[in-house]
Write an enzyme that holds these catalytic residues in place. Structure first.
Site, PDB file in Angstrom:
ATOM      1  N   HIS A 115       0.858  -1.180   0.000  1.00  0.00           N
ATOM      2  CA  HIS A 115       0.000   0.000   0.000  1.00  0.00           C
ATOM      3  C   HIS A 115       0.893   1.227   0.000  1.00  0.00           C
ATOM      4  CE1 HIS A 115       1.042   0.646   4.178  1.00  0.00           C
ATOM      5  NE2 HIS A 115       0.520  -0.512   4.546  1.00  0.00           N
TER       6      HIS A 115
ATOM      7  N   ASP B 191      -1.761 -19.499  13.032  1.00  0.00           N
ATOM      8  CA  ASP B 191      -0.555 -19.967  13.705  1.00  0.00           C
ATOM      9  C   ASP B 191      -0.604 -19.613  15.187  1.00  0.00           C
ATOM     10  OD1 ASP B 191       2.374 -19.813  14.617  1.00  0.00           O
ATOM     11  OD2 ASP B 191       2.529 -20.724  12.630  1.00  0.00           O
TER      12      ASP B 191
ATOM     13  N   SER C  39       2.762  -4.978   7.137  1.00  0.00           N
ATOM     14  CA  SER C  39       2.389  -4.630   5.767  1.00  0.00           C
ATOM     15  C   SER C  39       3.489  -5.033   4.799  1.00  0.00           C
ATOM     16  CB  SER C  39       2.173  -3.120   5.632  1.00  0.00           C
ATOM     17  OG  SER C  39       1.196  -2.664   6.509  1.00  0.00           O
TER      18      SER C  39
END
Length: 343
Positions: A166, A291, A306
């Site tokens: 992003h 997990d 990110s």
């Protein structure tokens, strides 16, 4: 004039901000990332970005004599997100240059300002500040930012890299920061803030005291930051990996590569929804962290992750981009197709 530089090291810069998206024609869509081989990422990287111009992030009133107030920035039509390009015809690239050009002892100054891609001129007259006897414009300004994120992949064919998934946006306005130059450096993670419902977690870190430049940032886009690496990064889990196409992505088991402490680790996730996109947009898939180790340490997806590469069926199919604020075990992923096209 009051000024401020905002350098935040509190993880991914705009991790939960949704950007306005624009579609593209079918002719602009790449066939597929299928078949291309890259070095997968997962490493935590420090990001330093310097803007092309100076962004207005806010304004304030100026209190003059006898309690009178003035709003020089507002009266001149200036708004948060505007980018100052020049002062009285002289190009400015940072706050220091702006102050030098605009300190005219109360004289009106002419600004060239960019807003939504268009340049406009406006004149702003400083107001007298009775608190210190100086003239001020009442502007809060920003010319750079810094933080941490995650490397998605390195392309040995052209020394290129992709990260974040992003754009880097100004934290207070949400506007994509126009790039003049930028770099990625090595960094450290100092603290993990665990995510909770309604309050995303984050990786808190900073640039190392002996930080070295790992690469140069060339573009800052809706689909990540891209540039060139000065040295090929190494991944402890995979030497190289094939990129997968969005057409091959399916619900079910997958992995992410990310760094939450000192080195890249692989963690289990599930892809719970696949959006069959025919145009470039974010949020191509919905993923859920399964997990137990990652859930125990972070609560799911946190700011700073990110760009973490998503691997399914032995292929790198995309990158983690956003967290669901009210359900931090879940988040969104961007297809590798869109990233390789942007790169």
């Amino acid at each position: 004039m009051k000024k401020r530089r905002i350098l935040s090291f509190a993880a991914a810069l705009i991790f939960i901000i949704t950007l306005p998206l624009s579609g593209v024609s079918a002719a602009d869509i790449p066939r597929s990332a299928e078949g291309k081989t890259v070095v997968p990422g997962g490493q935590c990287i420090g990001i330093a970005l310097y803007m092309d111009g100076i962004m207005i992030v806010g304004s304030q009133e100026i209190r003059g004599e006898n309690g009178q107030t003035a709003y020089p920035a507002r009266d001149a039509g200036l708004e948060p997100g505007d980018i100052i390009k020049s002062v009285n015809g002289t190009r400015v690239s940072n706050i220091t240059e702006f102050v030098l050009q605009s300190d005219r002892a109360g004289e009106a100054i002419r600004l060239d300002v960019e807003r939504e891609g268009q340049i406009r001129q406006t004149t702003v007259r400083p107001a007298y500040d009775s608190s210190d006897g100086k003239y001020r414009l009442g502007l809060w300004l920003k010319d750079s930012t810094a933080g941490i994120g995650t490397l998605t992949f390195y392309d040995p064919a052209n020394s290129g890299f992709a990260a974040l998934g992003h754009a880097v946006c100004e934290s207070e306005t949400g506007v994509i920061m126009p790039l003049a130059r930028g770099e990625v450096v090595n960094c450290t993670i100092n603290e993990i803030v665990k995510g909770q419902r309604g309050k995303p977690g984050e990786l808190r870190g900073g640039f190392r005291a002996d930080a070295i430049t790992l690469g140069k940032i060339c573009t800052n886009t809706q689909y990540g930051i891209y540039g060139t690496m000065l040295k090929e990064p190494q991944n402890p889990k995979y030497k190289t990996i094939q990129l997968g196409s969005r057409e091959d992505v399916h619900t079910g088991e997958a992995k992410i590569l990310t760094t939450i402490e000192s080195e890249v680790q692989e963690y289990s996730i599930k892809i719970v929804k696949v959006n069959r996109q025919t145009e470039k947009t974010q949020k191509g898939m919905v993923l859920q962290v399964t997990d137990p180790v990652l859930l125990q340490k972070t609560g799911g997806i946190v700011q700073g992750m990110s760009g973490s590469p998503i691997i399914q069926d032995g292929k790198l199919i995309g990158a983690v981009t956003h967290v669901m604020v009210n359900e931090p075990t879940k988040g969104y992923g961007l297809y590798a197709d869109w990233m390789i096209d942007a790169a």
